[in-house]
Scaffold this motif. Sequence first.
Motif, PDB file in Angstrom:
ATOM      1  N   ALA A 183      39.355  33.715  44.758  1.00  0.00           N
ATOM      2  CA  ALA A 183      38.735  34.831  44.620  1.00  0.00           C
ATOM      3  C   ALA A 183      39.300  35.574  45.195  1.00  0.00           C
ATOM      4  O   ALA A 183      39.628  35.946  46.132  1.00  0.00           O
ATOM      5  CB  ALA A 183      37.062  34.865  45.152  1.00  0.00           C
ATOM      6  N   GLY A 184      39.700  37.026  44.083  1.00  0.00           N
ATOM      7  CA  GLY A 184      40.659  38.536  44.842  1.00  0.00           C
ATOM      8  C   GLY A 184      41.325  38.294  44.571  1.00  0.00           C
ATOM      9  O   GLY A 184      42.371  38.703  44.788  1.00  0.00           O
ATOM     10  N   ARG A 185      42.214  36.649  43.844  1.00  0.00           N
ATOM     11  CA  ARG A 185      44.220  36.872  44.403  1.00  0.00           C
ATOM     12  C   ARG A 185      44.032  35.745  42.943  1.00  0.00           C
ATOM     13  O   ARG A 185      45.603  35.835  43.015  1.00  0.00           O
ATOM     14  CB  ARG A 185      44.264  35.979  45.754  1.00  0.00           C
ATOM     15  N   ALA A 186      43.559  35.930  41.904  1.00  0.00           N
ATOM     16  CA  ALA A 186      43.750  35.311  40.727  1.00  0.00           C
ATOM     17  C   ALA A 186      43.638  36.426  39.527  1.00  0.00           C
ATOM     18  O   ALA A 186      42.817  37.521  39.347  1.00  0.00           O
ATOM     19  CB  ALA A 186      43.582  34.147  40.537  1.00  0.00           C
ATOM     20  N   TYR A 220      40.363  40.808  37.503  1.00  0.00           N
ATOM     21  CA  TYR A 220      40.590  39.271  38.131  1.00  0.00           C
ATOM     22  C   TYR A 220      39.887  38.230  37.400  1.00  0.00           C
ATOM     23  O   TYR A 220      38.706  38.164  36.844  1.00  0.00           O
ATOM     24  CB  TYR A 220      39.671  39.621  39.848  1.00  0.00           C
ATOM     25  N   VAL A 221      40.199  36.947  38.609  1.00  0.00           N
ATOM     26  CA  VAL A 221      39.158  35.752  38.038  1.00  0.00           C
ATOM     27  C   VAL A 221      38.232  35.774  37.902  1.00  0.00           C
ATOM     28  O   VAL A 221      37.897  35.117  39.891  1.00  0.00           O
ATOM     29  CB  VAL A 221      40.481  34.423  37.394  1.00  0.00           C
ATOM     30  N   THR A 222      36.934  35.657  37.568  1.00  0.00           N
ATOM     31  CA  THR A 222      35.990  34.868  38.476  1.00  0.00           C
ATOM     32  C   THR A 222      35.215  33.538  37.595  1.00  0.00           C
ATOM     33  O   THR A 222      35.586  32.781  36.819  1.00  0.00           O
ATOM     34  CB  THR A 222      34.898  36.659  38.237  1.00  0.00           C
ATOM     35  N   PRO A 229      36.172  42.184  37.464  1.00  0.00           N
ATOM     36  CA  PRO A 229      36.436  42.996  37.707  1.00  0.00           C
ATOM     37  C   PRO A 229      37.767  43.987  36.800  1.00  0.00           C
ATOM     38  O   PRO A 229      38.944  43.185  37.122  1.00  0.00           O
ATOM     39  CB  PRO A 229      36.296  43.523  39.373  1.00  0.00           C
ATOM     40  N   ILE A 230      37.965  44.320  36.174  1.00  0.00           N
ATOM     41  CA  ILE A 230      38.771  44.767  35.550  1.00  0.00           C
ATOM     42  C   ILE A 230      40.029  45.495  35.907  1.00  0.00           C
ATOM     43  O   ILE A 230      39.911  46.633  37.283  1.00  0.00           O
ATOM     44  CB  ILE A 230      38.315  45.556  34.617  1.00  0.00           C
ATOM     45  N   HIS A 276      31.772  44.407  40.776  1.00  0.00           N
ATOM     46  CA  HIS A 276      32.062  44.265  39.807  1.00  0.00           C
ATOM     47  C   HIS A 276      33.147  44.780  38.734  1.00  0.00           C
ATOM     48  O   HIS A 276      33.572  45.399  37.955  1.00  0.00           O
ATOM     49  CB  HIS A 276      31.192  43.685  38.785  1.00  0.00           C
ATOM     50  N   LYS A 277      33.283  45.935  39.792  1.00  0.00           N
ATOM     51  CA  LYS A 277      34.186  46.933  39.279  1.00  0.00           C
ATOM     52  C   LYS A 277      35.632  47.019  40.131  1.00  0.00           C
ATOM     53  O   LYS A 277      35.504  46.291  41.702  1.00  0.00           O
ATOM     54  CB  LYS A 277      34.312  48.597  39.132  1.00  0.00           C
ATOM     55  N   THR A 278      36.971  48.038  39.422  1.00  0.00           N
ATOM     56  CA  THR A 278      37.598  48.526  41.190  1.00  0.00           C
ATOM     57  C   THR A 278      38.161  49.746  41.340  1.00  0.00           C
ATOM     58  O   THR A 278      37.881  50.795  40.345  1.00  0.00           O
ATOM     59  CB  THR A 278      39.272  47.323  40.698  1.00  0.00           C
TER      60      THR A 278
END
Length: 282
Positions: A183-186, A220-222, A229-230, A276-278
């Motif tokens: 989470a947060g790194r893929a 990001y992969v979830t 998140p795009i 769910h955003k950046t």
Amino acid sequence: MQHAYILTLSCPDRTGIVHAVSGFLLERGGNIEEAAQYNDPDTGLFFMRVQFGCDQLTHEDLKLQLKLFADTFSMDWQLQAAREPMRTVICVSKEGHCLNDLLFRWKSGLLRLDIAAIVSNHRDFYQLAASYNVPFHHVPVTAATKAQAEARLYEVVEAERAELVVLARYMQILSDDLCRKLAGRAINIHHSFLPSFKGAKPYYQAHDRGVKLIGATAHYVTADLDEGPIIEQDVARVDHAHTVEDLTAVGRDTESQVLARAVKWHSEHRVLLNGHKTVIFK
């Protein structure tokens, strides 16, 4: 030359945060080189990225003092060495344009990465990996061996101390468990302008709908397929005469550029998660 650091943070918005952060760094001999902030009125959150030089304290001492400071603002924060390349593992299947582009940009000094390994469920790109002197791991995936293959992939990520995993057209759906671990790194590149045409064969879906623009999305992969998140998107214009093969060919350049920008911003700690955003400080 001063040691350079990047501080990223988010917290509930209130007056005086920028003043407090600037004062904290000033009191410790910090020289701010770059700063950006954003107040999200929808969530009531404040986001900030600061790049600064400091020689009076070590990295660990800065972290200890930052923790005490950040607790008073209920901050989520990270402090990174600005010049440290990000350890990265790239995953790929049989489409190599994004992989090739990332390797070239890395070797050209355009990406602050340390590409430690390439993992693939096919052997197609072992020679490309060898030409860049990057270890190549062939990890076949079938329905029966998916769990073992994911375990092997995660073993490589952990062994290489990877901070970033790039799915560069890695045509496998990761399990919920692996998504949580990464989470947060893929980062994944999806060959459509999300949220349109999720899932398999987006160029076929686009052709069937007769779209005039095709796109690519780095996110990001979830655990939710193509819902993460795009980070970055772009489009290319097409018309009624384009076949599916034409759309695929046009889309390759867009995919490569979008993924490269997303990887660059992530490796420079310019991307902050906002639900769910950046938030991206370019």
